[in-house]
Design an enzyme around this catalytic site. Structure first.
Site, PDB file in Angstrom:
ATOM      1  N   GLU A 239       1.889  12.104  -0.270  1.00  0.00           N
ATOM      2  CA  GLU A 239       1.752  11.460   1.012  1.00  0.00           C
ATOM      3  C   GLU A 239       2.987  11.804   1.823  1.00  0.00           C
ATOM      4  OE1 GLU A 239      -0.416   7.725   0.694  1.00  0.00           O
ATOM      5  OE2 GLU A 239       1.375   6.892   1.597  1.00  0.00           O
TER       6      GLU A 239
ATOM      7  N   GLY B  67       0.824  -1.189   0.000  1.00  0.00           N
ATOM      8  CA  GLY B  67       0.000   0.000   0.000  1.00  0.00           C
ATOM      9  C   GLY B  67       0.862   1.243   0.000  1.00  0.00           C
ATOM     10  N   CYS B  68       0.246   2.389  -0.303  1.00  0.00           N
ATOM     11  CA  CYS B  68       1.020   3.625  -0.384  1.00  0.00           C
ATOM     12  C   CYS B  68       1.605   3.993   0.973  1.00  0.00           C
ATOM     13  CB  CYS B  68       0.161   4.747  -0.947  1.00  0.00           C
ATOM     14  SG  CYS B  68      -1.447   4.932  -0.155  1.00  0.00           S
ATOM     15  N   TYR B  69       0.775   3.962   2.016  1.00  0.00           N
ATOM     16  CA  TYR B  69       1.292   4.294   3.351  1.00  0.00           C
ATOM     17  C   TYR B  69       2.402   3.339   3.780  1.00  0.00           C
ATOM     18  CZ  TYR B  69      -2.524   7.646   4.495  1.00  0.00           C
ATOM     19  OH  TYR B  69      -3.384   8.713   4.551  1.00  0.00           O
TER      20      TYR B  69
END
Lengths: 351, 351, 351, 351
Positions: free
Chosen positions: C247, C154-156
């Site tokens: 992010e 995932g991005c996080y």
């Protein structure tokens, strides 16, 4: 009207227009909110639907059909077009005294064929149409005072007509050559979940939309035609701007005879002298949506065009206030014999 | 040109245009950056001025007067107007072979009186003005190939002229009745610290600016006049939009004879057939700045106007790319005999 | 692989991740797009769904079940979780050679109970789970090279693990005291029409969300636990920021023994020396999402905490690139024996 | 106090804090604005500096040294730190009765060494420091009532202390383990023209700043230390968010003994019961800056942390209102014996 307050109902209270009506109604010294309807959110507390209103004691959201209209004095309608007709007709039949201040599009157009052409449905309350007053306050003030049903103008028509009606009426510009380049924040598209109005679709960019097909065009034309004395078609080209609130209309006009931009400015200044919510800007002052945010003001500026014989009139307002809920409250004040500015003292929020 | 690369210098590299030129130059297979000047930031590393470029090995920023022009083949000028003239004249005198691709306004106007009127100073290199080629690539391609000095158009003129020149040349629209409502992102105002372009001043709102006074107007008029065959004055009204990049120009035109919106679309499609960076959109497709962000594309759409005898042409581009650095690279490619699209394959960044 | 290109399919191509994959795939010298699926948009041209891709010749969108997998070499999956399992299992059964690079969450978690707990459904392809490689490129490079199924993080997790894994592995920080304050742009929420991600809901404001409940937490914990050698629970608190991309994760760590912020920086710099997409920033340089927009970079900065015995590690990336489609392409390059940076040279777009 | 109004002066009226003070002061039933100072804009009309205030009849901007303090009852100071000291000392010496409500940082810190350490200058009115009351209304109400000089807290300290003081005082959390991840809109950086706060620098992205060095840290520590009964150092890490107004602080706390998140929520709810501007949110309700915009509210939410023994307290406010001008008016009301909520009924503006 126990406790001296006028009891109101807000239909379609879960949209942006409904929320802004509530924002204005809560501190209004003469209003008491009795009914809030929002069909998809029926049964919810206002704080769930609008957390920013969580500090106010308000009735829960209910379905239109479950509302008790018994002691309501006025209804603000923020429903999608079409829906309003049936409800209004039913209300008028059963509660003849209730005043309806409609923020939808259903009673704005005088011509039922035009309505059907642009909204794609046959009007279901044509009888009421005749008694509806077009709620552009600064132009229909006397009629509004005695009205039972006020059809508040769309946000774009409010901005455009405030800019153009006085100069068309005065014969200063050619009504057959009106070009209106309109820009609006995204709240104009409503709170319904649509891909086109997601943050990622509208942020950091802009685009035109509904070119030649926007439903506010016939409304503008209706009033301009009336002022001009003959049928007028206008160019009206809206654009979607990455901001939540605010609207700015750049109107390109052809001057009649020897009229100048200064003449237009003078005519507008004279027409709106004493108007509490209209400011005609001095020469060289640029209107900006930032300067009206959250308030009921309209700003109008007039500029020379380098093209000989032309001028530019620019108006700006907050689409949710003077463009909708604020003008509705202004009309409510008139209907109930209150000072027109009651509850509308919100200062513009900048930045 | 050791290692087969063309050595370039970027003057005014600490502005947004300069940064975007560097963004395009670094991966360009035929360019090598030799000089970066930025007077107020002289002595700094690029990574200090533009952290997003911190991964690239680049020469430090230097003062213009300290730069060693010895082996530079081409100069991209992103300096404020006025400054460019002296530097260009000096360069041409001392390094006759160097190619100058100017992104400033100094060599765009053919008429020195017009230049003085709009820029408030007497031109200091009028001799060079004659040899400068106007760098609107799709219209001056052959001249650019042989030029030593290319004056790249302003961002607005690029968008407007791409939309209007073909239809004016073809006699499809009346050049005396052109109304251009232009919208730009904030990067068009540059990187100098000014109150007017602070986030809080421009965010969540919009406004017109420089009405009737924008310096891109005479540039547009110069080229439209040439296409029309007589002196033309246009309405040009820019607006500041809360986005960093992007520009969209809504051009309101009066149709000549029996021409229709479809005729305009067809003429534009034919004119730009085979152009790698121009897309004439199909009927009904709406141009949006989001669709060109970061790329060298121009999108053009044509729409019917409800007002009889009129039409609307809308063009959009990224003001820092096709509106400035991208078109400069396109011209560089032409001058150096490269494929015109070299290094310009950036896909639009959406969202 | 006729014409030397590797044929790819993109499943879920109408979302933001899918679009960014297409943005990267089109100019990739070794890729050819054969299939684009998008169930709700099946039958449409890419230009209708993504006008910014209108200049590229691409196959029309199709339904997953209508796709012809016959000559496809690799699949990029951008489908909602749950969906991916069935499709992947079916593909593996019928086209054993196809490589699956999954950008969904379906194969990230090793523990099937954890999957069921967080995603609310029983995993339907547990057999494949064992062969899936976690696609955090810089940490699983060798495994990815030989994988048939890569589960991209995932991005996080990508941002957080890049910041924390080296210092946890080196025993420089206490894995039991990790506080991760995460901030993301709105594209992380996808392109489905939801009220919560409308422009007017997320613009000009910010808020936390999914506190203690975000599905990226178990993924982070899985990898941190592995590095720490025992079961770790982390604080992970995401916030929604009014920007489309980007992010930034601010990680608050407790130092072990006499370790200092400088030691952490040195450890990270050493760990990532030579990594093409990771930049450990010099002391005092602040990471910003603006500096990675549109690119595959991760920036990591380390800062002293005024609280004795603590430090702060901040990482930033573009959630759609290194956080999703970019890392997927990086893994594709590894699988197919290409240089890892192939097609990933996009420069950050600023402003 | 002729006409029953209290005459006020606003120093530094051309900044965002000054403008918001004017926004609140104009409709305040007990205030009359007598003096507006703004040195760089001296001689200008308010409408030139702030067009959104153009409808109000206000005195022109003047220089501080040209102001006639003769009949002024209260001064709101919005000057840069350092400047305020001399003016306040001079005012107190010559007009002993005037009440000073300082929105600058000059009188917030009790310890003159701390002041010098963080602000880099020796305090020039240490004698007044002793008589200054820290204007965190909900905690120093009684002292404020009798004060001649109120030092209103910074925006961050207001948000943080409202969230933390009650739980620190009650011994529910460990004051030695406080991690404060703070996020602010750009107006917190003021209206001075700086490259760092241009639209293009801060838009569509975010970054931390002043890590470990922000001047609000010692202010937070001063009050937390007082509540804890010993010297406390906190982690305070601010981030710049692309929005004009709003602030949100995510505070990570370690629970003492058997305290739970619910205990914290209950303690806060009890502490703030009856407070007109503080809302402790029900379990599960997420605070958002959008819900306080333009109003004097503070929202506080408490959340469980997945890490055992920890919890998360999140507070949000409008940095220009409760974080500055609003709290100043709240304190003014107390000093002059008015109802504390007078003139502070602004509803949050959403969207």
């Amino acid at each position: 009207m126990s406790n001296g307050k006028i009891k109101i109902g807000v239909l379609g209270a879960s949209g942006y227009t409904g929320a802004d009506l509530v924002r204005l109604a809560v501190p209004h010294p003469n209003m008491e909110i009795s009914i809030l309807t929002a069909n998809t959110h029926a049964g919810k507390k206002v704080a769930e639907v609008f957390p920013h209103l969580g500090h106010v004691d308000l009735p829960d959201m209910t379905k239109v059909e479950d509302a008790d209209w018994g002691d309501v004095d006025a209804i603000f309608c923020g429903l999608p077009h079409g829906t309003t007709q049936d409800i209004t007709r039913s209300l008028v039949e059963t509660h003849g005294d209730v005043k309806v201040i409609d923020m939808s599009a259903d009673f704005r157009l005088r011509n039922m064929d035009t309505y059907q052409e642009w909204y794609g449905i046959k009007h279901r309350a044509p009888g009421l149409q005749g008694s509806a007053v077009y709620g552009l306050t600064e132009f229909y003030r006397d009629d509004i005072r005695g009205a039972n049903l006020v059809a508040c103008p769309g946000c774009y028509p409010t901005a455009v007509l405030m800019a153009l009606l006085p100069v068309v009426s005065a014969g200063l510009v050619d009504p057959a050559d009106l070009i209106i380049d309109a820009k609006s924040g995204v709240s104009g598209a409503g709170r319904a979940a649509k891909e086109a109005t997601l943050f990622c679709e509208t942020g950091e960019g802009m685009s035109p939309y509904a070119i030649g097909k926007h439903r506010h065009a016939p409304e503008i034309e209706q009033e301009i035609s009336k002022a001009a004395g003959n049928d007028i078609v206008v160019n009206f080209t809206p654009h979607l701007i990455p901001m939540s609130r605010g609207e700015l209309c750049t109107c390109y006009v052809r001057l009649e005879g020897k009229a100048t931009a200064s003449d237009l400015r003078a005519a507008l200044a004279e027409r709106y002298a004493g108007e509490p919510f209209v400011r005609v800007l001095n020469e060289g002052v640029l209107p900006a949506t930032q300067h009206v945010r959250g308030s009921n003001f309209v700003l109008i500026g007039v500029f020379e065009d380098r093209v000989s014989g032309r001028a530019i009139i620019i108006s700006t307002l907050d689409n949710l206030v003077k463009g909708s809920a604020g003008q509705a409250v202004q009309n409510f004040n008139l209907i109930f014999g209150l000072d027109e500015t009651t509850g509308l003292g919100q200062m513009p929020l900048f930045p």
